[in-house]
Enzyme design. Structure first.
Site, PDB file in Angstrom:
ATOM      1  N   GLU A   1       8.353   7.046  -9.752  1.00 19.19           N
ATOM      2  CA  GLU A   1       8.915   6.101  -8.852  1.00 19.19           C
ATOM      3  C   GLU A   1       8.330   6.287  -7.698  1.00 19.19           C
ATOM      4  OE1 GLU A   1      13.145   6.698  -9.411  1.00 19.19           O
ATOM      5  OE2 GLU A   1      13.025   8.371  -8.459  1.00 19.19           O
TER       6      GLU A   1
ATOM      7  N   LYS B   1       0.928  -1.074  -0.030  1.00 18.27           N
ATOM      8  CA  LYS B   1       0.133  -0.077   0.011  1.00 18.27           C
ATOM      9  C   LYS B   1       0.811   1.222  -0.090  1.00 18.27           C
ATOM     10  CE  LYS B   1      -3.438  -2.612   2.404  1.00 18.27           C
ATOM     11  NZ  LYS B   1      -2.634  -3.819   2.082  1.00 18.27           N
TER      12      LYS B   1
END
Lengths: 273, 273
Positions: A175, A129
Protein backbone atom coordinates in the site's frame (compact mmCIF):
# COMPACT_ATOMS: atom_id res chain seq x y z
CA UNK A 1 -17.54 28.78 14.51
CA UNK A 2 -14.49 26.62 15.05
CA UNK A 3 -13.46 23.00 15.18
CA UNK A 4 -14.31 21.13 18.34
CA UNK A 5 -13.15 18.00 20.08
CA UNK A 6 -14.92 15.39 22.16
CA UNK A 7 -12.72 13.91 24.88
CA UNK A 8 -14.22 11.41 27.31
CA UNK A 9 -17.76 12.87 27.39
CA UNK A 10 -16.85 16.52 27.13
CA UNK A 11 -16.83 18.74 24.03
CA UNK A 12 -14.56 21.78 23.90
CA UNK A 13 -12.82 23.77 21.18
CA UNK A 14 -9.88 21.97 19.57
CA UNK A 15 -7.70 24.87 20.68
CA UNK A 16 -8.54 24.22 24.33
CA UNK A 17 -8.29 20.42 24.26
CA UNK A 18 -5.16 18.86 25.74
CA UNK A 19 -4.27 15.45 27.01
CA UNK A 20 -2.18 14.67 30.03
CA UNK A 21 1.42 13.61 29.42
CA UNK A 22 0.85 10.17 30.96
CA UNK A 23 -1.28 9.07 27.98
CA UNK A 24 -0.13 5.71 26.60
CA UNK A 25 -0.75 6.88 23.03
CA UNK A 26 1.96 9.48 23.57
CA UNK A 27 4.34 7.45 25.74
CA UNK A 28 3.95 3.98 24.19
CA UNK A 29 2.43 4.48 20.76
CA UNK A 30 -0.60 2.60 22.06
CA UNK A 31 -3.22 4.25 19.93
CA UNK A 32 -5.36 3.87 16.85
CA UNK A 33 -7.51 6.20 14.82
CA UNK A 34 -9.91 6.51 11.98
CA UNK A 35 -10.76 9.34 9.65
CA UNK A 36 -13.69 10.03 7.42
CA UNK A 37 -15.35 13.03 5.83
CA UNK A 38 -18.84 14.25 5.18
CA UNK A 39 -20.51 14.99 1.87
CA UNK A 40 -23.60 17.17 1.93
CA UNK A 41 -23.18 17.37 5.71
CA UNK A 42 -23.51 13.61 6.17
CA UNK A 43 -20.68 11.17 7.10
CA UNK A 44 -19.75 9.11 4.04
CA UNK A 45 -20.07 5.34 4.63
CA UNK A 46 -20.46 5.80 8.41
CA UNK A 47 -21.42 2.14 8.98
CA UNK A 48 -18.25 0.91 7.31
CA UNK A 49 -15.98 3.36 9.16
CA UNK A 50 -17.56 2.53 12.49
CA UNK A 51 -17.15 -1.20 11.84
CA UNK A 52 -13.46 -0.72 11.03
CA UNK A 53 -12.82 1.52 14.04
CA UNK A 54 -14.46 -1.00 16.34
CA UNK A 55 -12.48 -3.85 14.75
CA UNK A 56 -9.18 -1.96 15.08
CA UNK A 57 -9.95 -1.45 18.78
CA UNK A 58 -10.59 -5.17 19.29
CA UNK A 59 -7.40 -6.18 17.47
CA UNK A 60 -5.42 -3.66 19.51
CA UNK A 61 -7.09 -4.89 22.72
CA UNK A 62 -8.37 -1.42 23.52
CA UNK A 63 -11.91 -1.34 24.92
CA UNK A 64 -14.14 0.83 22.74
CA UNK A 65 -15.72 3.19 25.29
CA UNK A 66 -18.54 4.54 23.13
CA UNK A 67 -21.62 3.08 21.45
CA UNK A 68 -22.21 3.53 17.74
CA UNK A 69 -25.30 5.66 18.41
CA UNK A 70 -23.53 7.95 20.87
CA UNK A 71 -20.55 8.29 18.55
CA UNK A 72 -22.84 9.28 15.68
CA UNK A 73 -24.55 11.93 17.79
CA UNK A 74 -21.14 13.34 18.80
CA UNK A 75 -20.07 13.44 15.15
CA UNK A 76 -23.22 15.31 14.15
CA UNK A 77 -22.76 17.77 17.05
CA UNK A 78 -19.17 18.46 15.96
CA UNK A 79 -20.23 19.01 12.36
CA UNK A 80 -22.90 21.46 13.49
CA UNK A 81 -20.46 23.31 15.75
CA UNK A 82 -17.93 23.60 12.89
CA UNK A 83 -20.37 25.75 10.94
CA UNK A 84 -19.10 24.03 7.79
CA UNK A 85 -21.22 22.08 5.38
CA UNK A 86 -18.50 19.45 5.14
CA UNK A 87 -15.57 18.55 7.33
CA UNK A 88 -13.24 15.73 8.25
CA UNK A 89 -13.76 13.73 11.44
CA UNK A 90 -10.88 12.01 13.26
CA UNK A 91 -11.39 9.38 15.95
CA UNK A 92 -8.35 8.71 18.16
CA UNK A 93 -8.42 5.93 20.76
CA UNK A 94 -5.46 5.49 23.11
CA UNK A 95 -4.52 3.37 26.11
CA UNK A 96 -5.36 6.36 28.34
CA UNK A 97 -3.55 7.78 31.34
CA UNK A 98 -1.16 5.39 33.04
CA UNK A 99 0.28 5.61 36.56
CA UNK A 100 3.59 4.02 35.50
CA UNK A 101 3.84 4.55 31.72
CA UNK A 102 2.75 0.93 31.20
CA UNK A 103 -0.36 -0.13 33.10
CA UNK A 104 -3.62 0.61 31.35
CA UNK A 105 -6.58 1.88 33.41
CA UNK A 106 -9.11 3.18 30.90
CA UNK A 107 -8.81 4.40 27.30
CA UNK A 108 -8.97 7.98 26.07
CA UNK A 109 -11.28 8.64 23.14
CA UNK A 110 -10.95 11.80 21.09
CA UNK A 111 -13.34 12.74 18.28
CA UNK A 112 -12.18 15.83 16.40
CA UNK A 113 -13.59 17.84 13.52
CA UNK A 114 -11.05 19.12 11.00
CA UNK A 115 -10.83 21.09 7.78
CA UNK A 116 -10.83 18.98 4.63
CA UNK A 117 -7.81 19.26 2.36
CA UNK A 118 -9.18 17.98 -0.93
CA UNK A 119 -6.91 16.98 -3.81
CA UNK A 120 -6.73 19.73 -6.46
CA UNK A 121 -8.19 19.14 -9.92
CA UNK A 122 -4.72 19.63 -11.42
CA UNK A 123 -3.35 16.79 -9.28
CA UNK A 124 -5.91 14.42 -10.77
CA UNK A 125 -4.55 15.44 -14.17
CA UNK A 126 -0.86 15.25 -13.29
CA UNK A 127 -1.08 12.17 -11.10
CA UNK A 128 0.97 11.34 -8.03
CA UNK A 129 4.68 10.70 -7.77
CA UNK A 130 5.84 8.23 -5.12
CA UNK A 131 9.06 6.64 -3.97
CA UNK A 132 9.26 2.91 -3.28
CA UNK A 133 10.47 1.53 0.03
CA UNK A 134 10.87 -2.03 1.28
CA UNK A 135 8.69 -2.37 4.38
CA UNK A 136 5.45 -3.89 5.60
CA UNK A 137 3.56 -1.94 8.23
CA UNK A 138 3.47 -3.54 11.65
CA UNK A 139 -0.08 -4.90 12.13
CA UNK A 140 -1.15 -3.49 8.73
CA UNK A 141 -4.78 -4.51 9.33
CA UNK A 142 -5.04 -2.15 12.34
CA UNK A 143 -5.36 1.58 11.71
CA UNK A 144 -2.81 2.29 14.41
CA UNK A 145 -1.14 5.66 14.90
CA UNK A 146 2.21 4.18 13.84
CA UNK A 147 3.53 6.34 10.99
CA UNK A 148 7.22 6.38 12.03
CA UNK A 149 8.33 5.08 8.64
CA UNK A 150 6.46 7.75 6.72
CA UNK A 151 7.71 10.52 9.01
CA UNK A 152 11.32 9.32 8.76
CA UNK A 153 11.02 9.07 4.96
CA UNK A 154 9.52 12.56 4.56
CA UNK A 155 12.81 14.21 3.54
CA UNK A 156 13.55 11.43 0.99
CA UNK A 157 10.04 11.86 -0.44
CA UNK A 158 10.48 15.63 -0.74
CA UNK A 159 13.94 15.33 -2.28
CA UNK A 160 12.57 12.96 -4.92
CA UNK A 161 9.85 15.47 -5.83
CA UNK A 162 7.31 12.89 -4.66
CA UNK A 163 4.44 13.10 -2.18
CA UNK A 164 4.15 9.58 -0.78
CA UNK A 165 5.78 6.18 -0.50
CA UNK A 166 4.82 2.80 -1.98
CA UNK A 167 5.64 -0.01 0.43
CA UNK A 168 6.75 -3.37 -0.98
CA UNK A 169 8.38 -6.47 0.43
CA UNK A 170 9.83 -9.56 -1.24
CA UNK A 171 8.80 -8.23 -4.64
CA UNK A 172 5.15 -7.68 -3.68
CA UNK A 173 3.53 -4.32 -3.08
CA UNK A 174 1.20 -3.62 -0.16
CA UNK A 175 0.00 0.00 0.00
CA UNK A 176 0.97 3.66 0.09
CA UNK A 177 1.50 5.19 3.53
CA UNK A 178 -2.18 6.17 3.86
CA UNK A 179 -3.98 4.71 0.87
CA UNK A 180 -4.50 1.55 -1.16
CA UNK A 181 -3.12 0.74 -4.60
CA UNK A 182 -4.80 -0.67 -7.71
CA UNK A 183 -3.38 -1.56 -11.10
CA UNK A 184 -5.10 -2.06 -14.45
CA UNK A 185 -3.69 -4.34 -17.18
CA UNK A 186 -5.68 -5.20 -20.30
CA UNK A 187 -8.83 -3.88 -18.65
CA UNK A 188 -8.45 -6.20 -15.62
CA UNK A 189 -8.18 -4.47 -12.24
CA UNK A 190 -5.99 -5.95 -9.48
CA UNK A 191 -5.28 -4.87 -5.90
CA UNK A 192 -3.34 -6.50 -3.02
CA UNK A 193 -5.45 -8.42 -0.51
CA UNK A 194 -2.95 -9.06 2.31
CA UNK A 195 -0.56 -6.96 4.43
CA UNK A 196 -2.79 -3.93 3.94
CA UNK A 197 -5.21 -1.75 5.78
CA UNK A 198 -8.58 -2.41 4.19
CA UNK A 199 -9.49 1.10 3.15
CA UNK A 200 -13.10 2.19 3.12
CA UNK A 201 -12.63 3.87 -0.25
CA UNK A 202 -10.93 0.65 -1.45
CA UNK A 203 -14.05 -1.25 -0.41
CA UNK A 204 -16.32 1.27 -2.08
CA UNK A 205 -14.29 1.29 -5.32
CA UNK A 206 -14.10 -2.50 -5.36
CA UNK A 207 -17.90 -2.66 -5.40
CA UNK A 208 -18.06 -0.09 -8.17
CA UNK A 209 -15.30 -1.81 -10.14
CA UNK A 210 -16.80 -5.29 -9.85
CA UNK A 211 -20.00 -4.06 -11.44
CA UNK A 212 -18.06 -2.89 -14.50
CA UNK A 213 -14.75 -4.75 -14.85
CA UNK A 214 -12.98 -7.98 -14.08
CA UNK A 215 -11.41 -7.47 -10.64
CA UNK A 216 -8.78 -9.55 -8.85
CA UNK A 217 -7.92 -9.24 -5.14
CA UNK A 218 -4.54 -10.98 -4.97
CA UNK A 219 -0.86 -10.42 -4.34
CA UNK A 220 0.55 -7.87 -6.79
CA UNK A 221 4.22 -7.81 -7.80
CA UNK A 222 6.11 -4.50 -7.89
CA UNK A 223 7.13 -5.42 -11.44
CA UNK A 224 3.46 -5.64 -12.46
CA UNK A 225 2.91 -2.13 -11.14
CA UNK A 226 5.79 -0.81 -13.21
CA UNK A 227 4.32 -2.45 -16.34
CA UNK A 228 0.63 -1.65 -15.72
CA UNK A 229 -1.61 0.30 -18.09
CA UNK A 230 -2.91 2.32 -15.14
CA UNK A 231 -1.90 2.63 -11.49
CA UNK A 232 -4.07 4.47 -9.03
CA UNK A 233 -4.59 4.90 -5.32
CA UNK A 234 -7.79 5.19 -3.29
CA UNK A 235 -8.38 6.97 0.00
CA UNK A 236 -10.91 9.12 1.81
CA UNK A 237 -9.21 12.33 0.76
CA UNK A 238 -7.80 11.22 -2.62
CA UNK A 239 -10.83 9.28 -3.88
CA UNK A 240 -9.33 7.74 -7.08
CA UNK A 241 -5.99 9.36 -7.87
CA UNK A 242 -3.61 8.18 -10.63
CA UNK A 243 0.00 7.31 -9.74
CA UNK A 244 2.22 8.37 -12.61
CA UNK A 245 5.77 7.96 -11.35
CA UNK A 246 7.48 5.48 -9.02
CA UNK A 247 11.04 6.55 -8.14
CA UNK A 248 12.44 7.63 -11.50
CA UNK A 249 10.13 5.56 -13.66
CA UNK A 250 6.97 6.75 -15.36
CA UNK A 251 4.13 4.27 -14.86
CA UNK A 252 0.84 3.81 -16.71
CA UNK A 253 -0.15 5.12 -20.11
CA UNK A 254 -1.74 8.45 -21.05
CA UNK A 255 -5.06 6.68 -21.39
CA UNK A 256 -6.50 6.41 -17.90
CA UNK A 257 -10.00 5.40 -18.87
CA UNK A 258 -10.56 3.00 -15.96
CA UNK A 259 -9.50 5.32 -13.12
CA UNK A 260 -11.31 8.23 -14.80
CA UNK A 261 -14.48 6.17 -15.05
CA UNK A 262 -14.28 5.13 -11.39
CA UNK A 263 -13.60 8.69 -10.20
CA UNK A 264 -16.48 10.05 -12.28
CA UNK A 265 -18.86 7.40 -11.00
CA UNK A 266 -17.80 8.11 -7.41
CA UNK A 267 -18.18 11.88 -7.86
CA UNK A 268 -21.58 11.36 -9.44
CA UNK A 269 -22.69 9.21 -6.52
CA UNK A 270 -21.34 11.70 -3.96
CA UNK A 271 -23.53 14.49 -5.35
CA UNK A 272 -26.61 12.73 -4.07
CA UNK A 273 -25.02 10.98 -1.06
CA UNK B 1 7.45 18.00 46.93
CA UNK B 2 6.16 16.35 43.76
CA UNK B 3 7.32 15.25 40.35
CA UNK B 4 7.79 17.96 37.76
CA UNK B 5 7.99 18.16 34.02
CA UNK B 6 9.95 20.35 31.65
CA UNK B 7 8.09 21.10 28.42
CA UNK B 8 9.68 23.45 25.88
CA UNK B 9 11.48 25.72 28.37
CA UNK B 10 8.88 25.68 31.14
CA UNK B 11 8.83 23.55 34.30
CA UNK B 12 5.52 22.75 35.98
CA UNK B 13 4.15 19.94 38.11
CA UNK B 14 3.55 16.68 36.24
CA UNK B 15 -0.08 16.94 37.30
CA UNK B 16 -0.47 20.25 35.49
CA UNK B 17 1.45 19.38 32.33
CA UNK B 18 -0.59 18.56 29.23
CA UNK B 19 0.13 18.49 25.56
CA UNK B 20 -2.15 19.67 22.81
CA UNK B 21 -4.02 17.01 20.86
CA UNK B 22 -2.29 17.95 17.60
CA UNK B 23 1.02 16.49 18.79
CA UNK B 24 2.53 14.11 16.21
CA UNK B 25 3.70 11.75 18.95
CA UNK B 26 0.06 11.19 19.83
CA UNK B 27 -1.44 11.29 16.31
CA UNK B 28 1.34 9.60 14.32
CA UNK B 29 3.49 7.70 16.80
CA UNK B 30 6.29 10.09 15.84
CA UNK B 31 8.16 10.10 19.10
CA UNK B 32 11.13 8.68 20.94
CA UNK B 33 12.22 8.62 24.52
CA UNK B 34 14.94 7.68 26.94
CA UNK B 35 14.89 6.76 30.59
CA UNK B 36 17.56 6.68 33.25
CA UNK B 37 17.74 6.83 36.99
CA UNK B 38 19.93 8.42 39.60
CA UNK B 39 22.02 6.77 42.30
CA UNK B 40 23.09 8.91 45.21
CA UNK B 41 21.27 11.80 43.58
CA UNK B 42 23.38 11.65 40.43
CA UNK B 43 22.27 10.44 36.96
CA UNK B 44 23.85 7.05 36.27
CA UNK B 45 25.90 7.03 33.03
CA UNK B 46 24.53 10.39 31.93
CA UNK B 47 27.04 10.71 29.05
CA UNK B 48 25.96 7.40 27.56
CA UNK B 49 22.25 8.12 27.90
CA UNK B 50 22.62 11.56 26.36
CA UNK B 51 24.61 10.11 23.46
CA UNK B 52 21.88 7.52 22.80
CA UNK B 53 19.03 10.04 23.07
CA UNK B 54 20.78 12.36 20.64
CA UNK B 55 21.46 9.45 18.25
CA UNK B 56 17.82 8.26 18.40
CA UNK B 57 16.73 11.79 17.50
CA UNK B 58 19.06 11.90 14.47
CA UNK B 59 17.90 8.47 13.23
CA UNK B 60 14.28 9.50 13.66
CA UNK B 61 14.99 12.81 11.88
CA UNK B 62 13.75 14.80 14.84
CA UNK B 63 15.82 17.90 15.63
CA UNK B 64 17.14 17.74 19.20
CA UNK B 65 16.05 21.11 20.61
CA UNK B 66 18.23 21.15 23.72
CA UNK B 67 21.96 21.20 24.43
CA UNK B 68 23.56 18.57 26.65
CA UNK B 69 24.46 21.20 29.26
CA UNK B 70 20.94 22.67 29.37
CA UNK B 71 19.40 19.19 29.54
CA UNK B 72 21.65 18.28 32.48
CA UNK B 73 20.69 21.43 34.36
CA UNK B 74 16.98 20.65 33.78
CA UNK B 75 17.51 17.09 35.05
CA UNK B 76 19.22 18.35 38.21
CA UNK B 77 16.43 20.91 38.79
CA UNK B 78 13.78 18.18 38.46
CA UNK B 79 15.64 15.92 40.90
CA UNK B 80 15.87 18.76 43.42
CA UNK B 81 12.18 19.60 43.02
CA UNK B 82 11.21 15.94 43.54
CA UNK B 83 12.59 16.07 47.06
CA UNK B 84 13.78 12.49 46.57
CA UNK B 85 17.35 11.34 46.82
CA UNK B 86 16.83 9.16 43.76
CA UNK B 87 14.31 9.18 40.95
CA UNK B 88 13.77 8.14 37.36
CA UNK B 89 14.04 10.65 34.52
CA UNK B 90 12.16 10.26 31.24
CA UNK B 91 12.97 12.25 28.10
CA UNK B 92 10.21 12.27 25.44
CA UNK B 93 10.80 13.94 22.07
CA UNK B 94 7.95 14.15 19.56
CA UNK B 95 7.27 15.70 16.15
CA UNK B 96 5.42 18.50 17.95
CA UNK B 97 2.17 20.24 17.13
CA UNK B 98 1.04 19.88 13.54
CA UNK B 99 -1.48 22.02 11.63
CA UNK B 100 -2.68 19.03 9.56
CA UNK B 101 -1.73 15.89 11.52
CA UNK B 102 1.27 15.43 9.21
CA UNK B 103 3.43 18.48 8.69
CA UNK B 104 6.14 18.98 11.29
CA UNK B 105 6.86 22.50 12.55
CA UNK B 106 9.00 22.07 15.67
CA UNK B 107 9.46 19.20 18.11
CA UNK B 108 8.10 18.94 21.64
CA UNK B 109 10.57 17.93 24.32
CA UNK B 110 9.36 16.66 27.68
CA UNK B 111 11.69 15.85 30.57
CA UNK B 112 9.85 14.24 33.47
CA UNK B 113 10.89 13.02 36.91
CA UNK B 114 9.25 9.81 38.10
CA UNK B 115 9.22 7.42 41.03
CA UNK B 116 11.57 4.47 40.69
CA UNK B 117 10.00 1.00 40.75
CA UNK B 118 12.99 -1.16 41.69
CA UNK B 119 12.92 -4.95 41.28
CA UNK B 120 12.31 -6.69 44.59
CA UNK B 121 15.01 -8.84 46.16
CA UNK B 122 12.72 -11.88 45.91
CA UNK B 123 12.44 -11.38 42.14
CA UNK B 124 16.22 -11.64 41.81
CA UNK B 125 15.93 -14.98 43.64
CA UNK B 126 12.94 -16.32 41.69
CA UNK B 127 13.95 -14.97 38.30
CA UNK B 128 11.73 -13.74 35.51
CA UNK B 129 9.21 -15.68 33.46
CA UNK B 130 8.69 -14.62 29.86
CA UNK B 131 6.73 -15.72 26.84
CA UNK B 132 8.36 -15.95 23.42
CA UNK B 133 6.96 -14.17 20.38
CA UNK B 134 8.14 -14.00 16.79
CA UNK B 135 8.78 -10.36 16.01
CA UNK B 136 11.56 -7.86 15.43
CA UNK B 137 10.91 -4.31 16.58
CA UNK B 138 10.56 -1.78 13.81
CA UNK B 139 13.77 0.31 13.84
CA UNK B 140 15.08 -1.60 16.88
CA UNK B 141 18.12 0.68 17.16
CA UNK B 142 15.88 3.70 17.87
CA UNK B 143 14.34 4.05 21.32
CA UNK B 144 11.01 4.99 19.75
CA UNK B 145 7.75 5.11 21.67
CA UNK B 146 6.45 2.13 19.64
CA UNK B 147 5.34 -0.52 22.16
CA UNK B 148 2.19 -1.69 20.35
CA UNK B 149 3.35 -5.30 20.34
CA UNK B 150 4.00 -5.36 24.07
CA UNK B 151 0.68 -3.67 24.85
CA UNK B 152 -1.26 -6.07 22.62
CA UNK B 153 0.55 -9.06 24.18
CA UNK B 154 -0.10 -7.92 27.78
CA UNK B 155 -3.05 -10.24 28.32
CA UNK B 156 -1.13 -13.25 26.88
CA UNK B 157 1.78 -12.42 29.18
CA UNK B 158 -0.48 -12.21 32.24
CA UNK B 159 -2.33 -15.42 31.37
CA UNK B 160 1.00 -17.27 31.09
CA UNK B 161 2.01 -16.06 34.56
CA UNK B 162 4.87 -14.18 32.91
CA UNK B 163 5.97 -10.55 33.08
CA UNK B 164 7.57 -9.90 29.71
CA UNK B 165 8.11 -11.18 26.18
CA UNK B 166 11.24 -12.48 24.44
CA UNK B 167 11.27 -11.46 20.77
CA UNK B 168 12.80 -13.84 18.23
CA UNK B 169 12.75 -14.16 14.46
CA UNK B 170 13.99 -16.89 12.12
CA UNK B 171 15.29 -18.85 15.11
CA UNK B 172 17.37 -15.97 16.51
CA UNK B 173 16.51 -13.96 19.60
CA UNK B 174 16.77 -10.19 19.78
CA UNK B 175 15.62 -8.74 23.09
CA UNK B 176 12.86 -8.51 25.68
CA UNK B 177 10.32 -5.71 25.24
CA UNK B 178 12.39 -3.25 27.27
CA UNK B 179 15.68 -4.97 28.09
CA UNK B 180 18.57 -6.92 26.58
CA UNK B 181 19.29 -10.63 26.90
CA UNK B 182 22.48 -12.50 27.74
CA UNK B 183 23.19 -16.22 27.95
CA UNK B 184 26.01 -18.11 29.67
CA UNK B 185 27.25 -21.52 28.46
CA UNK B 186 30.40 -23.14 29.86
CA UNK B 187 31.39 -19.80 31.40
CA UNK B 188 31.23 -17.98 28.05
CA UNK B 189 28.80 -15.05 27.89
CA UNK B 190 26.93 -14.27 24.65
CA UNK B 191 24.46 -11.53 23.70
CA UNK B 192 22.82 -10.54 20.40
CA UNK B 193 24.49 -7.69 18.53
CA UNK B 194 21.91 -6.88 15.82
CA UNK B 195 18.17 -6.08 15.71
CA UNK B 196 18.37 -4.71 19.25
CA UNK B 197 18.27 -1.47 21.14
CA UNK B 198 21.74 -1.04 22.56
CA UNK B 199 20.91 -0.76 26.22
CA UNK B 200 23.02 1.39 28.49
CA UNK B 201 23.03 -1.32 31.16
CA UNK B 202 23.96 -3.81 28.40
CA UNK B 203 26.94 -1.59 27.58
CA UNK B 204 27.89 -1.25 31.23
CA UNK B 205 27.58 -5.00 31.89
CA UNK B 206 29.54 -5.84 28.74
CA UNK B 207 32.47 -3.81 30.08
CA UNK B 208 32.22 -5.51 33.43
CA UNK B 209 31.86 -8.95 31.85
CA UNK B 210 34.77 -8.53 29.43
CA UNK B 211 37.10 -7.84 32.35
CA UNK B 212 36.17 -11.18 33.92
CA UNK B 213 34.85 -13.64 31.28
CA UNK B 214 35.00 -14.56 27.64
CA UNK B 215 32.26 -12.51 25.96
CA UNK B 216 30.75 -12.86 22.50
CA UNK B 217 28.53 -10.27 20.82
CA UNK B 218 26.90 -12.29 18.03
CA UNK B 219 23.61 -13.72 16.83
CA UNK B 220 22.08 -16.02 19.45
CA UNK B 221 19.70 -18.85 18.55
CA UNK B 222 16.52 -19.35 20.57
CA UNK B 223 17.60 -22.98 20.98
CA UNK B 224 20.86 -21.83 22.64
CA UNK B 225 18.84 -19.81 25.13
CA UNK B 226 16.74 -22.84 26.03
CA UNK B 227 19.92 -24.87 26.61
CA UNK B 228 22.00 -22.21 28.38
CA UNK B 229 23.51 -22.56 31.87
CA UNK B 230 22.24 -19.07 32.70
CA UNK B 231 19.95 -16.59 31.00
CA UNK B 232 19.63 -13.05 32.23
CA UNK B 233 18.38 -9.66 31.17
CA UNK B 234 19.83 -6.20 31.73
CA UNK B 235 18.07 -2.87 31.97
CA UNK B 236 18.09 0.39 33.89
CA UNK B 237 15.46 -0.80 36.34
CA UNK B 238 16.28 -4.54 36.37
CA UNK B 239 20.10 -4.26 36.49
CA UNK B 240 21.02 -7.98 36.06
CA UNK B 241 17.94 -10.17 36.45
CA UNK B 242 17.84 -13.94 35.79
CA UNK B 243 15.30 -15.34 33.33
CA UNK B 244 14.15 -18.72 34.61
CA UNK B 245 11.24 -19.68 32.38
CA UNK B 246 10.45 -19.20 28.70
CA UNK B 247 6.88 -20.23 27.83
CA UNK B 248 6.51 -23.54 29.67
CA UNK B 249 10.17 -24.41 29.78
CA UNK B 250 12.53 -23.84 32.69
CA UNK B 251 15.82 -22.35 31.53
CA UNK B 252 19.22 -22.14 33.20
CA UNK B 253 20.53 -24.15 36.12
CA UNK B 254 20.27 -23.43 39.84
CA UNK B 255 23.85 -22.21 39.80
CA UNK B 256 23.75 -18.62 38.62
CA UNK B 257 27.26 -17.68 39.54
CA UNK B 258 27.89 -15.42 36.52
CA UNK B 259 24.78 -13.27 36.77
CA UNK B 260 25.15 -13.12 40.56
CA UNK B 261 28.75 -11.96 40.18
CA UNK B 262 27.77 -9.26 37.67
CA UNK B 263 24.88 -8.01 39.80
CA UNK B 264 27.04 -7.88 42.91
CA UNK B 265 29.80 -6.03 41.09
CA UNK B 266 27.26 -3.56 39.71
CA UNK B 267 25.66 -3.02 43.13
CA UNK B 268 29.08 -2.55 44.67
CA UNK B 269 29.98 0.05 42.07
CA UNK B 270 26.64 1.85 42.47
CA UNK B 271 27.27 2.42 46.19
CA UNK B 272 30.05 4.85 45.36
CA UNK B 273 28.75 6.10 42.01
Amino acid sequence: MAHHCYLNNKIDSVENTNIHITDLGLLRGYGLFDYFRTYNGRPFQWDWYWERFDRSAKLMKLPNPISKEKAYSVVMALIEKSGLEDCGIRFVLTGGYSPDAMKMIEPNLLIISEDIHPVKESEYEAGMKVISHEYVRDYPEIKSTDYKHLMILQSDIREAGATDVLFHKDGKISELSRSNVFIVKNNVIATPDTQILRGITRRYILELAKANFKVEERSVALQEVLEADEVFTTSTTKKVLPITRIDNQLVGSENRSVSKFLLEEMNHHLKTW
